[in-house]
Scaffold this motif. Structure first.
Motif, PDB file in Angstrom:
ATOM      1  N   ARG A   1       0.839  -1.218   0.000  1.00 49.51           N
ATOM      2  CA  ARG A   1       0.000   0.000   0.000  1.00 49.51           C
ATOM      3  C   ARG A   1       0.865   1.257   0.000  1.00 49.51           C
ATOM      4  O   ARG A   1       0.579   2.223  -0.706  1.00 49.51           O
ATOM      5  CB  ARG A   1      -0.921   0.009   1.226  1.00 49.51           C
ATOM      6  N   MET A   2       1.918   1.251   0.808  1.00 49.71           N
ATOM      7  CA  MET A   2       2.827   2.411   0.878  1.00 49.71           C
ATOM      8  C   MET A   2       3.483   2.658  -0.479  1.00 49.71           C
ATOM      9  O   MET A   2       3.589   3.802  -0.930  1.00 49.71           O
ATOM     10  CB  MET A   2       3.907   2.181   1.938  1.00 49.71           C
ATOM     11  N   ILE A   3       3.936   1.588  -1.109  1.00 51.89           N
ATOM     12  CA  ILE A   3       4.585   1.712  -2.418  1.00 51.89           C
ATOM     13  C   ILE A   3       3.585   2.219  -3.445  1.00 51.89           C
ATOM     14  O   ILE A   3       3.899   3.105  -4.248  1.00 51.89           O
ATOM     15  CB  ILE A   3       5.204   0.370  -2.839  1.00 51.89           C
ATOM     16  N   ASN A   4       2.378   1.698  -3.416  1.00 53.71           N
ATOM     17  CA  ASN A   4       1.335   2.140  -4.338  1.00 53.71           C
ATOM     18  C   ASN A   4       1.050   3.633  -4.142  1.00 53.71           C
ATOM     19  O   ASN A   4       0.941   4.393  -5.115  1.00 53.71           O
ATOM     20  CB  ASN A   4       0.067   1.306  -4.122  1.00 53.71           C
ATOM     21  N   ARG A   5       0.935   4.053  -2.895  1.00 45.63           N
ATOM     22  CA  ARG A   5       0.684   5.465  -2.594  1.00 45.63           C
ATOM     23  C   ARG A   5       1.841   6.334  -3.103  1.00 45.63           C
ATOM     24  O   ARG A   5       1.619   7.387  -3.711  1.00 45.63           O
ATOM     25  CB  ARG A   5       0.487   5.643  -1.089  1.00 45.63           C
TER      26      ARG A   5
ATOM     27  N   CYS B   1       8.627   6.401  -8.079  1.00 46.83           N
ATOM     28  CA  CYS B   1       8.814   5.323  -9.051  1.00 46.83           C
ATOM     29  C   CYS B   1       9.551   4.197  -8.348  1.00 46.83           C
ATOM     30  O   CYS B   1      10.784   4.172  -8.306  1.00 46.83           O
ATOM     31  CB  CYS B   1       9.592   5.819 -10.263  1.00 46.83           C
ATOM     32  N   ILE B   2       8.770   3.297  -7.752  1.00 49.09           N
ATOM     33  CA  ILE B   2       9.330   2.126  -7.086  1.00 49.09           C
ATOM     34  C   ILE B   2       8.798   0.912  -7.830  1.00 49.09           C
ATOM     35  O   ILE B   2       7.602   0.795  -8.072  1.00 49.09           O
ATOM     36  CB  ILE B   2       8.911   2.072  -5.598  1.00 49.09           C
ATOM     37  N   ILE B   3       9.716   0.035  -8.210  1.00 49.09           N
ATOM     38  CA  ILE B   3       9.299  -1.186  -8.914  1.00 49.09           C
ATOM     39  C   ILE B   3       9.767  -2.404  -8.132  1.00 49.09           C
ATOM     40  O   ILE B   3      10.618  -2.300  -7.238  1.00 49.09           O
ATOM     41  CB  ILE B   3       9.852  -1.240 -10.356  1.00 49.09           C
ATOM     42  N   CYS B   4       9.217  -3.542  -8.491  1.00 48.66           N
ATOM     43  CA  CYS B   4       9.661  -4.805  -7.912  1.00 48.66           C
ATOM     44  C   CYS B   4      10.425  -5.547  -9.004  1.00 48.66           C
ATOM     45  O   CYS B   4       9.849  -5.941 -10.012  1.00 48.66           O
ATOM     46  CB  CYS B   4       8.462  -5.622  -7.429  1.00 48.66           C
ATOM     47  N   GLY B   5      11.720  -5.685  -8.799  1.00 50.62           N
ATOM     48  CA  GLY B   5      12.560  -6.376  -9.772  1.00 50.62           C
ATOM     49  C   GLY B   5      13.098  -7.668  -9.191  1.00 50.62           C
ATOM     50  O   GLY B   5      12.625  -8.153  -8.157  1.00 50.62           O
ATOM     51  N   ASP B   6      14.115  -8.199  -9.823  1.00 50.17           N
ATOM     52  CA  ASP B   6      14.710  -9.469  -9.382  1.00 50.17           C
ATOM     53  C   ASP B   6      15.317  -9.385  -7.982  1.00 50.17           C
ATOM     54  O   ASP B   6      15.379 -10.381  -7.274  1.00 50.17           O
ATOM     55  CB  ASP B   6      15.786  -9.925 -10.366  1.00 50.17           C
ATOM     56  N   THR B   7      15.778  -8.191  -7.595  1.00 49.92           N
ATOM     57  CA  THR B   7      16.427  -8.035  -6.287  1.00 49.92           C
ATOM     58  C   THR B   7      15.497  -7.458  -5.232  1.00 49.92           C
ATOM     59  O   THR B   7      15.933  -7.152  -4.131  1.00 49.92           O
ATOM     60  CB  THR B   7      17.664  -7.126  -6.411  1.00 49.92           C
ATOM     61  N   GLY B   8      14.230  -7.267  -5.560  1.00 46.27           N
ATOM     62  CA  GLY B   8      13.267  -6.713  -4.614  1.00 46.27           C
ATOM     63  C   GLY B   8      12.784  -5.353  -5.068  1.00 46.27           C
ATOM     64  O   GLY B   8      12.892  -4.982  -6.234  1.00 46.27           O
ATOM     65  N   TYR B   9      12.242  -4.596  -4.125  1.00 46.35           N
ATOM     66  CA  TYR B   9      11.738  -3.247  -4.424  1.00 46.35           C
ATOM     67  C   TYR B   9      12.889  -2.257  -4.478  1.00 46.35           C
ATOM     68  O   TYR B   9      13.774  -2.277  -3.621  1.00 46.35           O
ATOM     69  CB  TYR B   9      10.760  -2.783  -3.338  1.00 46.35           C
ATOM     70  N   TYR B  10      12.867  -1.385  -5.484  1.00 48.21           N
ATOM     71  CA  TYR B  10      13.873  -0.333  -5.591  1.00 48.21           C
ATOM     72  C   TYR B  10      13.384   0.761  -6.535  1.00 48.21           C
ATOM     73  O   TYR B  10      12.405   0.591  -7.258  1.00 48.21           O
ATOM     74  CB  TYR B  10      15.218  -0.898  -6.065  1.00 48.21           C
ATOM     75  N   ARG B  11      14.082   1.895  -6.486  1.00 49.89           N
ATOM     76  CA  ARG B  11      13.813   3.007  -7.397  1.00 49.89           C
ATOM     77  C   ARG B  11      14.794   2.864  -8.568  1.00 49.89           C
ATOM     78  O   ARG B  11      16.006   2.968  -8.363  1.00 49.89           O
ATOM     79  CB  ARG B  11      14.013   4.335  -6.682  1.00 49.89           C
ATOM     80  N   PRO B  12      14.279   2.597  -9.774  1.00 52.84           N
ATOM     81  CA  PRO B  12      15.195   2.353 -10.895  1.00 52.84           C
ATOM     82  C   PRO B  12      15.969   3.603 -11.305  1.00 52.84           C
ATOM     83  O   PRO B  12      15.447   4.718 -11.262  1.00 52.84           O
ATOM     84  CB  PRO B  12      14.267   1.891 -12.016  1.00 52.84           C
ATOM     85  N   ILE B  13      17.218   3.376 -11.690  1.00 59.29           N
ATOM     86  CA  ILE B  13      18.079   4.458 -12.196  1.00 59.29           C
ATOM     87  C   ILE B  13      18.021   4.386 -13.721  1.00 59.29           C
ATOM     88  O   ILE B  13      18.406   3.370 -14.313  1.00 59.29           O
ATOM     89  CB  ILE B  13      19.526   4.277 -11.688  1.00 59.29           C
ATOM     90  N   PRO B  14      17.546   5.460 -14.387  1.00 53.34           N
ATOM     91  CA  PRO B  14      17.372   5.417 -15.845  1.00 53.34           C
ATOM     92  C   PRO B  14      18.647   5.106 -16.631  1.00 53.34           C
ATOM     93  O   PRO B  14      18.577   4.511 -17.696  1.00 53.34           O
ATOM     94  CB  PRO B  14      16.856   6.814 -16.184  1.00 53.34           C
TER      95      PRO B  14
END
Length: 138
Positions: A44-48, A55-68
């Protein structure tokens, strides 16, 4: 675990979310008692955050803010967005099909009422709602 404790633990996960896939934070282990609630609160926090310009995504290593500028982050971001777009598409299709089914049910009720009214006007006995007509002597 109280609601406040669940929220504080979810916040502890949330504040650890960093920039780049190297700083991914894994989801709580939902097999542990009450961790399903912590996981739900974290999501819920991430969605909010994402609804408010984050911009928080769930990738192979978990949740993080992607670096473009990071190719792995960019690839995982694009993969994440495709998955989200697919979910949106599925929801739109589901809602459309539900609307059609609802409208068909509404029409069926109206059609059944018309048939009943015609039969009554022709002198047939009224059949109770949901009842079936039986031939005489049945």
């Amino acid at each position: 675990m109280t609601r406040e404790e669940v929220h504080k633990l979810a916040e502890a996960y949330f504040v650890r979310i960093g920039d780049g896939h190297e700083n991914g934070v894994h989801r709580p282990d939902r097999k542990q008692p009450d961790m399903e609630r912590v996981d739900r609160d974290l999501r819920r926090m991430i969605n909010r955050e994402n609804k408010n310009g984050g911009c928080i995504i769930c990738g192979d290593t978990g949740y993080y803010r992607p670096i473009p500028s990071d190719p792995i982050d960019t690839l995982e971001y694009k993969t994440y967005r495709k998955m989200e777009d697919s979910r949106v598409h599925d929801i739109i299709i589901k809602n459309h099909m539900m609307d059609m089914a609802f409208e068909n049910r509404r029409r069926e009720v109206g059609y059944a009422a018309q048939i009943r009214d015609k039969r009554e006007a022709a002198g047939a006995e009224r059949v109770p709602e949901g009842g079936a007509e039986f031939p005489a002597g049945a």
